[in-house]
Design a protein around this motif. Structure first.
Motif: not given
Length: 94
Positions: A91-93
């Motif tokens: 997932r994106k940070e």
């Protein structure tokens, strides 16, 4: 069921013998006669007449399986799920 198959087998066997021993007949013709007039129709009739017995066997097997409680999906888990933690989520940070 078997009486019909035995009688048909006898008739086609006699047809094949008559074909083989005829002055204008051949052994190859007798084999083809026996296969196409005898074996093929007998196999189809045996399959059709054996359908009720196959259905009874399937029903009995299903009832025996239900009575033993050996339901393959009774565990409550996904049948082909991956193990916990085997694949990391991506997932994106924030």
């Amino acid at each position: 069921m078997y009486l019909v198959l035995i009688a048909w087998f006898y008739v086609t066997l006699m047809m094949a013998v008559a074909e083989a021993t005829s002055a204008q007949g051949t052994v190859l013709g007798a084999i083809i006669t026996f296969a196409l007039y005898g074996l093929l129709p007998m196999a189809i009739v045996a399959y059709i007449l054996g359908t009720p017995a196959r259905k009874r066997a399937i029903r009995a097997r299903e009832q025996a399986q239900a009575a033993s409680g050996a339901d393959p999906d009774a565990g409550g888990h996904a049948p082909a799920g991956s193990e916990q933690g085997a694949v990391a989520p991506v997932r994106k940070e924030p």
